[in-house]
Design an enzyme around this catalytic site. Structure first.
Site, PDB file in Angstrom:
ATOM      1  N   ASN A 164      -0.037 -42.243   0.914  1.00  6.77           N
ATOM      2  CA  ASN A 164       0.537 -43.123   1.186  1.00  6.77           C
ATOM      3  C   ASN A 164       1.454 -42.555   3.099  1.00  6.77           C
ATOM      4  O   ASN A 164       2.379 -41.772   2.920  1.00  6.77           O
ATOM      5  CB  ASN A 164       1.549 -44.277   0.610  1.00  6.77           C
ATOM      6  CG  ASN A 164       2.112 -45.445   1.025  1.00  6.77           C
ATOM      7  OD1 ASN A 164       1.828 -45.779   2.260  1.00  6.77           O
ATOM      8  ND2 ASN A 164       2.985 -45.610   0.852  1.00  6.77           N
ATOM      9  N   TRP A 165       0.723 -42.929   3.694  1.00  3.12           N
ATOM     10  CA  TRP A 165       0.767 -42.122   5.190  1.00  3.12           C
ATOM     11  C   TRP A 165       1.728 -43.350   5.572  1.00  3.12           C
ATOM     12  O   TRP A 165       2.619 -43.096   6.514  1.00  3.12           O
ATOM     13  CB  TRP A 165      -0.283 -42.730   6.353  1.00  3.12           C
ATOM     14  CG  TRP A 165      -1.059 -40.702   5.544  1.00  3.12           C
ATOM     15  CD1 TRP A 165      -1.637 -40.423   4.943  1.00  3.12           C
ATOM     16  CD2 TRP A 165      -2.590 -41.260   6.550  1.00  3.12           C
ATOM     17  NE1 TRP A 165      -2.324 -39.739   4.492  1.00  3.12           N
ATOM     18  CE2 TRP A 165      -2.683 -39.902   5.691  1.00  3.12           C
ATOM     19  CE3 TRP A 165      -3.320 -41.273   7.491  1.00  3.12           C
ATOM     20  CZ2 TRP A 165      -4.554 -39.116   5.911  1.00  3.12           C
ATOM     21  CZ3 TRP A 165      -4.058 -40.803   7.804  1.00  3.12           C
ATOM     22  CH2 TRP A 165      -4.650 -39.835   7.223  1.00  3.12           C
ATOM     23  N   LYS A 166       1.880 -44.620   5.301  1.00  4.04           N
ATOM     24  CA  LYS A 166       3.135 -45.996   5.658  1.00  4.04           C
ATOM     25  C   LYS A 166       3.421 -45.800   7.014  1.00  4.04           C
ATOM     26  O   LYS A 166       1.888 -46.167   7.865  1.00  4.04           O
ATOM     27  CB  LYS A 166       4.568 -44.972   5.279  1.00  4.04           C
ATOM     28  CG  LYS A 166       4.658 -44.622   4.144  1.00  4.04           C
ATOM     29  CD  LYS A 166       5.556 -44.444   3.329  1.00  4.04           C
ATOM     30  CE  LYS A 166       5.960 -43.655   2.032  1.00  4.04           C
ATOM     31  NZ  LYS A 166       7.854 -43.273   1.422  1.00  4.04           N
ATOM     32  N   HIS A 184       4.525 -51.793  -3.244  1.00  5.34           N
ATOM     33  CA  HIS A 184       5.800 -51.142  -2.879  1.00  5.34           C
ATOM     34  C   HIS A 184       6.485 -51.531  -2.705  1.00  5.34           C
ATOM     35  O   HIS A 184       7.360 -52.081  -1.946  1.00  5.34           O
ATOM     36  CB  HIS A 184       5.387 -49.862  -1.800  1.00  5.34           C
ATOM     37  CG  HIS A 184       6.131 -48.615  -1.030  1.00  5.34           C
ATOM     38  ND1 HIS A 184       6.984 -49.046  -0.599  1.00  5.34           N
ATOM     39  CD2 HIS A 184       5.646 -47.477  -1.977  1.00  5.34           C
ATOM     40  CE1 HIS A 184       7.323 -47.316  -1.197  1.00  5.34           C
ATOM     41  NE2 HIS A 184       6.053 -46.718  -1.787  1.00  5.34           N
ATOM     42  N   GLU A 190       9.206 -50.725  -0.678  1.00  6.05           N
ATOM     43  CA  GLU A 190       9.612 -50.725   0.985  1.00  6.05           C
ATOM     44  C   GLU A 190       9.581 -52.432   1.023  1.00  6.05           C
ATOM     45  O   GLU A 190      10.053 -53.000   1.848  1.00  6.05           O
ATOM     46  CB  GLU A 190       8.754 -49.493   2.041  1.00  6.05           C
ATOM     47  CG  GLU A 190       9.626 -48.264   1.609  1.00  6.05           C
ATOM     48  CD  GLU A 190       8.403 -46.732   1.371  1.00  6.05           C
ATOM     49  OE1 GLU A 190       7.412 -47.640   2.331  1.00  6.05           O
ATOM     50  OE2 GLU A 190       9.903 -46.118   1.627  1.00  6.05           O
ATOM     51  N   GLU A 224       7.469 -46.019  -9.318  1.00  3.74           N
ATOM     52  CA  GLU A 224       8.280 -45.052  -8.134  1.00  3.74           C
ATOM     53  C   GLU A 224       9.509 -45.007  -8.602  1.00  3.74           C
ATOM     54  O   GLU A 224       9.472 -47.002  -7.659  1.00  3.74           O
ATOM     55  CB  GLU A 224       7.134 -45.207  -6.880  1.00  3.74           C
ATOM     56  CG  GLU A 224       6.200 -45.090  -6.830  1.00  3.74           C
ATOM     57  CD  GLU A 224       6.253 -44.790  -4.923  1.00  3.74           C
ATOM     58  OE1 GLU A 224       5.626 -43.857  -4.948  1.00  3.74           O
ATOM     59  OE2 GLU A 224       6.263 -46.377  -4.579  1.00  3.74           O
ATOM     60  N   GLY A 263      11.882 -40.324  -0.839  1.00  5.95           N
ATOM     61  CA  GLY A 263      11.823 -40.042   0.247  1.00  5.95           C
ATOM     62  C   GLY A 263      13.114 -39.393   0.415  1.00  5.95           C
ATOM     63  O   GLY A 263      13.650 -39.632   1.525  1.00  5.95           O
ATOM     64  N   SER A 300       9.543 -38.540  -3.767  1.00  3.76           N
ATOM     65  CA  SER A 300       9.553 -36.739  -3.693  1.00  3.76           C
ATOM     66  C   SER A 300       8.671 -36.060  -4.189  1.00  3.76           C
ATOM     67  O   SER A 300       9.215 -34.874  -4.503  1.00  3.76           O
ATOM     68  CB  SER A 300      10.915 -36.623  -3.448  1.00  3.76           C
ATOM     69  OG  SER A 300      12.019 -37.460  -2.504  1.00  3.76           O
ATOM     70  N   GLY A 320       4.421 -40.523  -0.603  1.00  5.99           N
ATOM     71  CA  GLY A 320       4.910 -40.158   1.033  1.00  5.99           C
ATOM     72  C   GLY A 320       4.956 -39.332   1.994  1.00  5.99           C
ATOM     73  O   GLY A 320       3.406 -38.654   2.604  1.00  5.99           O
ATOM     74  N   GLY A 321       6.371 -38.777   2.486  1.00  9.20           N
ATOM     75  CA  GLY A 321       6.422 -38.404   2.973  1.00  9.20           C
ATOM     76  C   GLY A 321       5.413 -36.943   2.549  1.00  9.20           C
ATOM     77  O   GLY A 321       4.693 -36.292   4.036  1.00  9.20           O
TER      78      GLY A 321
HETATM   79  P1  PGA Z   1       7.729 -40.364  -0.621  1.00 11.81           P
HETATM   80  O1  PGA Z   1       7.719 -41.849  -1.103  1.00 11.81           O
HETATM   81  O2  PGA Z   1       6.804 -38.705  -1.633  1.00 11.81           O
HETATM   82  O3  PGA Z   1       7.841 -39.451   0.779  1.00 11.81           O
HETATM   83  O4  PGA Z   1       9.256 -40.457  -1.914  1.00 11.81           O
HETATM   84  C1  PGA Z   1       6.289 -41.919  -2.364  1.00 11.81           C
HETATM   85  C2  PGA Z   1       5.813 -43.182  -2.084  1.00 11.81           C
HETATM   86  O5  PGA Z   1       6.652 -44.095  -0.960  1.00 11.81           O
HETATM   87  O6  PGA Z   1       5.465 -44.018  -2.396  1.00 11.81           O
END
Ligand code: PGA
Length: 252
Positions: free
Chosen positions: A9-11, A95, A97, A167, A173, A213, A234-235
């Site tokens: 997920n590149w956000k 998600h 966020e 999640e 993050g 993470s 994510g990251g």
């Molecule tokens: P993260 O994000 O790997 O940066 O913790 C995961 C996500 O939001 O799907």
């Protein structure tokens, strides 16, 4: 055996050019790859070009959100028809966020899951508790509520097609991952919920990703757990080499 699925997920990261660089790098490595499903979810602006780039490879395209109407006066939204048009196969829905920053409700999540299924794409429905909810012992109540509302009125024959991403919000993050045991317990709870409220067959088929993470050095232990079938990253999915290592370590 459920097929592992690793999604990046590149956000809100990467211009079209930067997104293409990563897509090309991943394609070089995973042009043909049979051991896991690999999905990348660029921002909307890069979906079309990245989709073209990976279309002849084993890597699949995903979007980070969708609206539930097909077209019309919905300024700023992107429809399932548009995602289908750029060959998206997966859509991340709900998600944390989106829930926390943009007020997305379980009811909206439910409409999005249904429309994505109707268009023949695969929803990745995200659920997870916040830190205060884990600390006050309400994790499973929160998960139950998100599952009940998010999957409301979904026919049982469709439920096995959905991917659920567990999640925990406190792990996203933050560098703090759930331990494999904590994650496994939540995944088992989710699988049991599906068996109880839908059917055994769907619960056996259901793929449940862990997210929060995920890194090259923790993925193998997570994947070793019985009910963890993949990861939503994510990251660590923004860099080609790191994401390649995650995919490789996921099938060790
Ligand atoms: P993260 O994000 O790997 O940066 O913790 C995961 C996500 O939001 O799907």
């Amino acid at each position: 055996m459920r097929r592992p699925i690793i999604a990046g997920n590149w956000k809100m990261n990467k211009t079209v050019e930067d997104a293409l660089d990563v897509a090309i790098g991943l394609k070089r490595k995973f042009y043909t790859f049979g051991e896991a499903d690999i999905v990348i979810c660029p921002p909307f602006t890069a979906l079309s070009k990245v989709g073209d780039e990976i279309s002849d490879s084993s890597i699949m395209l995903g979007a980070q959100d969708v609206y539930w109407e097909e077209e019309g006066a919905f300024t700023g939204e992107v429809s399932p028809k548009m995602l289908k048009d750029v060959r998206a196969r997966y859509v991340i829905i709900g998600h944390s966020e989106r829930r926390v920053l943009f007020g997305e409700t379980d009811e909206a999540v439910n409409k999005k899951v249904k429309v994505v299924l109707r268009y023949g794409m695969i929803p990745i429905m995200c659920i997870g508790e916040r830190l205060e909810e884990r600390d006050n012992g309400t994790t499973y109540e929160v998960l139950e509520k998100q599952l009940t509302r998010g999957l409301k009125d979904i026919p049982k024959e469709d439920v096995g097609r959905i991917i659920i991403a567990y999640e925990p919000v406190w792990a996203i993050g933050t560098g703090r991952t759930a331990t494999p045991r904590e994650a496994q317990e939540a995944h088992k709870f989710i699988r049991d919920f599906i068996e109880k409220h839908f059917e055994k067959e769907a619960s056996v088929k259901l793929r449940i990703q862990y997210g929060g993470s995920v890194k090259p050095d923790n993925i193998a232990k997570l994947m070793a757990e019985e009910d963890i079938d993949g990861a939503l990253v994510g990251g660590a999915s923004l860099d080609v080499n790191t994401f390649v290592q995650i995919v490789e370590n996921s099938i060790l």
